[in-house]
Design a protein around this motif. Structure first.
Motif, PDB file in Angstrom:
ATOM      1  N   GLY A  44      12.589 -24.066 -60.925  1.00 43.94           N
ATOM      2  CA  GLY A  44      13.598 -24.541 -59.993  1.00 43.94           C
ATOM      3  C   GLY A  44      13.445 -24.013 -58.583  1.00 43.94           C
ATOM      4  O   GLY A  44      14.154 -24.458 -57.674  1.00 43.94           O
ATOM      5  N   GLY A  45      12.536 -23.075 -58.411  1.00 45.76           N
ATOM      6  CA  GLY A  45      12.334 -22.477 -57.108  1.00 45.76           C
ATOM      7  C   GLY A  45      11.456 -23.322 -56.200  1.00 45.76           C
ATOM      8  O   GLY A  45      11.054 -24.434 -56.551  1.00 45.76           O
ATOM      9  N   SER A  46      11.168 -22.756 -55.024  1.00 50.92           N
ATOM     10  CA  SER A  46      10.397 -23.470 -54.010  1.00 50.92           C
ATOM     11  C   SER A  46       9.293 -22.583 -53.452  1.00 50.92           C
ATOM     12  O   SER A  46       9.410 -21.351 -53.434  1.00 50.92           O
ATOM     13  CB  SER A  46      11.313 -23.896 -52.857  1.00 50.92           C
ATOM     14  OG  SER A  46      12.318 -24.781 -53.297  1.00 50.92           O
ATOM     15  N   LEU A  47       8.251 -23.237 -52.996  1.00 49.05           N
ATOM     16  CA  LEU A  47       7.164 -22.583 -52.272  1.00 49.05           C
ATOM     17  C   LEU A  47       6.656 -23.550 -51.224  1.00 49.05           C
ATOM     18  O   LEU A  47       6.747 -24.778 -51.401  1.00 49.05           O
ATOM     19  CB  LEU A  47       5.997 -22.216 -53.200  1.00 49.05           C
ATOM     20  CG  LEU A  47       6.087 -20.965 -54.063  1.00 49.05           C
ATOM     21  CD1 LEU A  47       4.863 -20.886 -54.976  1.00 49.05           C
ATOM     22  CD2 LEU A  47       6.221 -19.706 -53.223  1.00 49.05           C
ATOM     23  N   ARG A  48       6.099 -23.005 -50.152  1.00 47.06           N
ATOM     24  CA  ARG A  48       5.435 -23.845 -49.172  1.00 47.06           C
ATOM     25  C   ARG A  48       3.997 -23.370 -48.999  1.00 47.06           C
ATOM     26  O   ARG A  48       3.767 -22.203 -48.635  1.00 47.06           O
ATOM     27  CB  ARG A  48       6.131 -23.828 -47.818  1.00 47.06           C
ATOM     28  CG  ARG A  48       5.548 -24.863 -46.852  1.00 47.06           C
ATOM     29  CD  ARG A  48       6.282 -24.969 -45.552  1.00 47.06           C
ATOM     30  NE  ARG A  48       5.856 -23.956 -44.581  1.00 47.06           N
ATOM     31  CZ  ARG A  48       5.910 -24.121 -43.263  1.00 47.06           C
ATOM     32  NH1 ARG A  48       6.387 -25.253 -42.756  1.00 47.06           N
ATOM     33  NH2 ARG A  48       5.530 -23.151 -42.462  1.00 47.06           N
ATOM     34  N   LEU A  49       3.083 -24.256 -49.261  1.00 42.48           N
ATOM     35  CA  LEU A  49       1.666 -23.970 -49.073  1.00 42.48           C
ATOM     36  C   LEU A  49       1.248 -24.429 -47.680  1.00 42.48           C
ATOM     37  O   LEU A  49       1.755 -25.424 -47.163  1.00 42.48           O
ATOM     38  CB  LEU A  49       0.821 -24.685 -50.120  1.00 42.48           C
ATOM     39  CG  LEU A  49       1.189 -24.453 -51.579  1.00 42.48           C
ATOM     40  CD1 LEU A  49       0.199 -25.186 -52.491  1.00 42.48           C
ATOM     41  CD2 LEU A  49       1.241 -22.977 -51.907  1.00 42.48           C
ATOM     42  N   SER A  50       0.307 -23.692 -47.119  1.00 38.98           N
ATOM     43  CA  SER A  50      -0.255 -24.043 -45.827  1.00 38.98           C
ATOM     44  C   SER A  50      -1.772 -24.104 -45.938  1.00 38.98           C
ATOM     45  O   SER A  50      -2.369 -23.400 -46.756  1.00 38.98           O
ATOM     46  CB  SER A  50       0.119 -23.006 -44.770  1.00 38.98           C
ATOM     47  OG  SER A  50       1.513 -22.912 -44.609  1.00 38.98           O
ATOM     48  N   CYS A  51      -2.371 -24.929 -45.115  1.00 39.30           N
ATOM     49  CA  CYS A  51      -3.826 -25.024 -45.074  1.00 39.30           C
ATOM     50  C   CYS A  51      -4.233 -25.180 -43.616  1.00 39.30           C
ATOM     51  O   CYS A  51      -3.945 -26.209 -42.992  1.00 39.30           O
ATOM     52  CB  CYS A  51      -4.305 -26.196 -45.904  1.00 39.30           C
ATOM     53  SG  CYS A  51      -6.087 -26.483 -45.825  1.00 39.30           S
ATOM     54  N   ALA A  52      -4.891 -24.153 -43.110  1.00 39.05           N
ATOM     55  CA  ALA A  52      -5.340 -24.166 -41.727  1.00 39.05           C
ATOM     56  C   ALA A  52      -6.793 -24.615 -41.664  1.00 39.05           C
ATOM     57  O   ALA A  52      -7.634 -24.128 -42.433  1.00 39.05           O
ATOM     58  CB  ALA A  52      -5.184 -22.775 -41.123  1.00 39.05           C
ATOM     59  N   ALA A  53      -7.063 -25.525 -40.749  1.00 40.20           N
ATOM     60  CA  ALA A  53      -8.406 -26.077 -40.612  1.00 40.20           C
ATOM     61  C   ALA A  53      -9.017 -25.648 -39.288  1.00 40.20           C
ATOM     62  O   ALA A  53      -8.337 -25.554 -38.268  1.00 40.20           O
ATOM     63  CB  ALA A  53      -8.360 -27.598 -40.686  1.00 40.20           C
ATOM     64  N   SER A  54     -10.292 -25.388 -39.319  1.00 41.12           N
ATOM     65  CA  SER A  54     -11.010 -25.100 -38.090  1.00 41.12           C
ATOM     66  C   SER A  54     -11.668 -26.383 -37.613  1.00 41.12           C
ATOM     67  O   SER A  54     -11.881 -27.320 -38.374  1.00 41.12           O
ATOM     68  CB  SER A  54     -12.058 -24.013 -38.320  1.00 41.12           C
ATOM     69  OG  SER A  54     -12.970 -24.409 -39.317  1.00 41.12           O
ATOM     70  N   GLY A  55     -11.983 -26.428 -36.345  1.00 41.29           N
ATOM     71  CA  GLY A  55     -12.626 -27.614 -35.802  1.00 41.29           C
ATOM     72  C   GLY A  55     -11.668 -28.443 -34.976  1.00 41.29           C
ATOM     73  O   GLY A  55     -10.458 -28.393 -35.173  1.00 41.29           O
TER      74      GLY A  55
END
Length: 126
Positions: free
Chosen positions: A13-24
């Motif tokens: 029932g919980g939450s998470l936020r994923l991030s993905c940083a890109a170079s270029g």
């Protein structure tokens, strides 16, 4: 190069936020997506978003619970995951398709992904 972060242990029932940083400097030109792979299972499509951020689309299993978004100024794509379930437990990978033709379909096919992030583990405990 793609660098994913934000995974962790969360209760049902919980939450998470994923991030993905890109170079270029061409990040804003390409579709971005998220996949996941649970132990003993194949990698599966989760969500994708077009280069402009419009028309996000999702696997049926996460529709209504997950939201993909991107910030082209920050070269970053996000996956907000709400109402998490034990079956969401997996390693999550961000993905980039550098195809222009057929990008909408190719971003959903792990065999047609050009670049993968290193993966971030999400564990949902009951």
């Amino acid at each position: 190069q793609l660098q994913a972060s934000g995974g962790g242990l969360v209760q049902v029932g919980g939450s998470l936020r994923l991030s993905c940083a890109a170079s270029g400097r061409t990040f804003s030109s390409f579709f971005m997506g998220w996949f996941r792979q649970a132990p003993g299972k194949e990698r599966e499509f989760v969500a994708a978003i077009s280069w402009s951020g419009g028309s996000p689309y999702y696997a049926d299993s996460v529709k209504g619970r997950f939201t993909i978004s991107r910030d082209n100024a920050k070269n970053t794509v996000y996956l907000q995951m709400n109402s998490l379930k034990p079956e969401d437990t997996a390693v999550y990978y961000c993905a980039q398709s550098t195809y222009y033709s057929g990008a909408y379909y190719r971003i959903q096919n792990p065999d047609e992904i050009n670049y993968w992030g290193q993966g971030t583990l999400v564990t949902v405990s009951s």
